[in-house]
Structures are given as C-alpha cells and as structure tokens.
Write a protein that holds these residues in place. Structure first.
Motif, PDB file in Angstrom:
ATOM      1  N   ARG A   1      -0.990  -1.011  -4.412  1.00 38.98           N
ATOM      2  CA  ARG A   1      -2.264  -0.297  -4.417  1.00 38.98           C
ATOM      3  C   ARG A   1      -1.986   1.117  -3.932  1.00 38.98           C
ATOM      4  O   ARG A   1      -1.446   1.317  -2.854  1.00 38.98           O
ATOM      5  N   VAL A   2      -2.353   2.098  -4.753  1.00 41.60           N
ATOM      6  CA  VAL A   2      -1.924   3.472  -4.510  1.00 41.60           C
ATOM      7  C   VAL A   2      -3.121   4.366  -4.190  1.00 41.60           C
ATOM      8  O   VAL A   2      -4.148   4.316  -4.879  1.00 41.60           O
ATOM      9  N   THR A   3      -2.970   5.177  -3.164  1.00 44.80           N
ATOM     10  CA  THR A   3      -3.941   6.220  -2.829  1.00 44.80           C
ATOM     11  C   THR A   3      -3.251   7.566  -2.984  1.00 44.80           C
ATOM     12  O   THR A   3      -2.158   7.773  -2.446  1.00 44.80           O
ATOM     13  N   ARG A   4      -3.888   8.468  -3.728  1.00 51.81           N
ATOM     14  CA  ARG A   4      -3.301   9.785  -4.013  1.00 51.81           C
ATOM     15  C   ARG A   4      -4.147  10.880  -3.374  1.00 51.81           C
ATOM     16  O   ARG A   4      -5.322  11.018  -3.699  1.00 51.81           O
ATOM     17  N   ILE A   5      -3.531  11.650  -2.500  1.00 56.89           N
ATOM     18  CA  ILE A   5      -4.194  12.761  -1.818  1.00 56.89           C
ATOM     19  C   ILE A   5      -4.062  14.020  -2.677  1.00 56.89           C
ATOM     20  O   ILE A   5      -2.960  14.334  -3.141  1.00 56.89           O
TER      21      ILE A   5
ATOM     22  N   ARG B   1       0.848  -1.197   0.000  1.00 62.85           N
ATOM     23  CA  ARG B   1       0.000   0.000   0.000  1.00 62.85           C
ATOM     24  C   ARG B   1       0.878   1.239   0.000  1.00 62.85           C
ATOM     25  O   ARG B   1       1.723   1.406   0.884  1.00 62.85           O
ATOM     26  N   VAL B   2       0.655   2.098  -0.984  1.00 58.33           N
ATOM     27  CA  VAL B   2       1.444   3.320  -1.143  1.00 58.33           C
ATOM     28  C   VAL B   2       0.528   4.528  -1.019  1.00 58.33           C
ATOM     29  O   VAL B   2      -0.513   4.601  -1.684  1.00 58.33           O
ATOM     30  N   LEU B   3       0.917   5.485  -0.177  1.00 59.68           N
ATOM     31  CA  LEU B   3       0.175   6.733  -0.010  1.00 59.68           C
ATOM     32  C   LEU B   3       1.031   7.865  -0.559  1.00 59.68           C
ATOM     33  O   LEU B   3       2.194   8.021  -0.173  1.00 59.68           O
ATOM     34  N   THR B   4       0.457   8.654  -1.469  1.00 56.08           N
ATOM     35  CA  THR B   4       1.214   9.722  -2.103  1.00 56.08           C
ATOM     36  C   THR B   4       0.278  10.872  -2.445  1.00 56.08           C
ATOM     37  O   THR B   4      -0.847  10.920  -1.956  1.00 56.08           O
TER      38      THR B   4
ATOM     39  N   TRP C   1      -0.001   1.278   6.054  1.00 58.34           N
ATOM     40  CA  TRP C   1       0.669   1.678   4.820  1.00 58.34           C
ATOM     41  C   TRP C   1       2.089   1.142   4.814  1.00 58.34           C
ATOM     42  O   TRP C   1       2.718   0.996   5.860  1.00 58.34           O
ATOM     43  N   ASP C   2       2.594   0.869   3.613  1.00 59.32           N
ATOM     44  CA  ASP C   2       3.978   0.428   3.476  1.00 59.32           C
ATOM     45  C   ASP C   2       4.907   1.575   3.107  1.00 59.32           C
ATOM     46  O   ASP C   2       6.075   1.578   3.493  1.00 59.32           O
TER      47      ASP C   2
ATOM     48  N   GLU D   1       1.812  -0.155 -10.495  1.00 57.04           N
ATOM     49  CA  GLU D   1       0.391  -0.278 -10.184  1.00 57.04           C
ATOM     50  C   GLU D   1      -0.297  -1.172 -11.215  1.00 57.04           C
ATOM     51  O   GLU D   1      -1.172  -1.975 -10.872  1.00 57.04           O
ATOM     52  N   GLU D   2       0.110  -1.053 -12.469  1.00 55.47           N
ATOM     53  CA  GLU D   2      -0.460  -1.891 -13.531  1.00 55.47           C
ATOM     54  C   GLU D   2      -0.214  -3.371 -13.288  1.00 55.47           C
ATOM     55  O   GLU D   2      -1.032  -4.215 -13.652  1.00 55.47           O
ATOM     56  N   THR D   3       0.915  -3.691 -12.670  1.00 59.10           N
ATOM     57  CA  THR D   3       1.247  -5.102 -12.439  1.00 59.10           C
ATOM     58  C   THR D   3       0.437  -5.699 -11.298  1.00 59.10           C
ATOM     59  O   THR D   3       0.412  -6.921 -11.140  1.00 59.10           O
ATOM     60  N   GLY D   4      -0.188  -4.851 -10.480  1.00 58.95           N
ATOM     61  CA  GLY D   4      -0.926  -5.337  -9.322  1.00 58.95           C
ATOM     62  C   GLY D   4      -0.080  -5.450  -8.073  1.00 58.95           C
ATOM     63  O   GLY D   4      -0.595  -5.818  -7.005  1.00 58.95           O
TER      64      GLY D   4
END
Length: 242
Positions: free
Chosen positions: A39-43, A14-17, A64-65, A33-36
C-alpha cells in the motif's frame, strides 16, 4: 528489486514515497501495488520547500515499512535539502532508501551521520560521466538485511558452505547478483581518476553549471521572445540542474 525483497512477504507492506520518483522505481512499485502486496502513499514533490514537513507529518501518522525518495527529482531538478531531517524523523523499524542518482556527481554531498541510517543508491551513467552499466548501493555498517531476491555473489566467500539458512556477506555485497561485465567500473574509475588528477571537485562542477545557468538566463531575458511571467525561472533555488 533486491531492496524491496527485504520487506515482509507474508503481509501487505506500507511504502511512503514521493510523486516524482523515476520510472525504474515507480513502474516496479505500481506493478507490486497492483498485486495488493504493498500500500503506497505518495507525497507531492512540489513545492519542494513543503516536501520535508509533509513527509515528517506522514511518518508520524502510522507505521511504515519503507521510505523511498529522491535527493533530486528527475522531472523538475528540484533538490531535497533536508535529507538528514527526514531520515531522523523515520522510525527505527522503517527501511530508509534515498535515490541519489540525479544528484550523484552533480551536487556536493557531505552526508555525515546520514549514511549510518539510510540506504543510498546512485549510478555513473549521467553526471558522473561513467557511461551505462555502473550503479551502486550503499548500506549502513552492520546492515543485516536479507534480500529474498538474491544472487550467488551475495555470499561469494562461502559458496560451498551448507547450513540451515542462506548466508550473506557482512557488508554491501549482500546485495550483489552474479557475474557481470566490469567495463563500466573501469570507465567510472578512469573518470574519477581524472577528477582527482586535475583537482576537480563536485562543488566546482556545480558552481560552473550555475554560472552557465545565469549566463543563459541573462541572455534569454534580453530576447524579444522572452515569455510573460518567465521571470520566476531561476537557478538560485534548491536545484541541481536547470
């Protein structure tokens, strides 16, 4: 890429950016992200005054990682001033990385305890006036990250040592790659040496830029072509450049 390779590879991470990271990171992240794998969350980066509270709320919502965000957003020049607040809200088991490229040598920074916790990346190409080819990564003292993508300079002192595992340098050299052209380092060293010789501080440069911004806006406002609503344009806010 070496920093990303410190994250687990046997599960989805899990990536937060933010929504305004520079292409070098955003392109790589979108491909992964395309490879799976992630999982990215963008603020949203704007309004910048809401960025830190939104980031803190998201950090509390789930594990989060990796937390990765810019000190100054490249597309707006808006600066995140609550770096310490965001980093302090990040759980201990989450890797924190700040992209300082568009702030380095443009904004004065007194990190205090910030760099005891966060990885900081920047380069000398633009505002530092060192030209291309020189970038750096700061890692906290006692960093134990083991990038899976690694080079032979990452444990240069023990090249001939063979053991059960792959060794790493005890400091930031654990992220080193291989042979490189050092010319960029000499250029940046010359620039920083000139700053020191002439007594030029980053705060001085920033004030000079702000003075030029104000002069530009005063002149522009007297122009007949001054657009309606443009009075909201102001360098007085949290901006590194105009």
């Amino acid at each position: 890429m070496r920093l990303l390779s410190c994250l687990p590879i046997d599960r989805q991470v899990r990536v937060l950016t933010s929504t305004a990271e520079f292409h070098s990171f955003e392109r790589q992240l979108r491909r992964l992200e395309e490879t799976g794998w992630c999982r990215v969350t963008r603020i949203p980066s704007e309004p910048v005054g809401e960025f830190a509270p939104r980031m803190e709320a998201e950090l509390r919502r789930q594990p989060w990682d990796l937390l990765f965000f810019s000190q100054v957003f490249f597309d707006s020049a808006l600066a995140v001033t609550e770096l310490g607040r965001i980093v302090a809200a990040t759980p201990d088991d989450c890797l924190v990385a700040i992209d300082g490229y568009h702030a380095f040598a443009a904004l004065p920074l007194q990190p205090g305890p910030l760099l005891q916790r966060a990885v900081y990346l920047a380069g000398g190409y633009k505002y530092a006036q060192g030209g291309e080819g020189c970038c750096f990564i700061h890692v906290p003292v006692n960093c134990s990250l083991r990038p899976a993508i690694t080079g032979w300079f990452a444990d240069f002192e023990h090249l001939e040592r063979r053991g059960d595992g792959v060794g790493y340098a005890a400091d930031g050299r654990r992220f080193a790659g291989a042979t490189f052209d050092p010319a960029a380092l000499y250029r940046l060293d010359a620039v920083l040496g000139l700053y020191e010789k002439e007594g030029i501080l980053i705060a001085d440069i920033h004030r000079h830029v702000q003075t030029l911004q104000q002069r530009f806006l005063r002149g522009w406002r007297t122009c007949p072509a001054w657009p309606p609503g443009a009075g909201s344009i102001s360098p007085d806010g949290p901006m590194a450049i105009f």
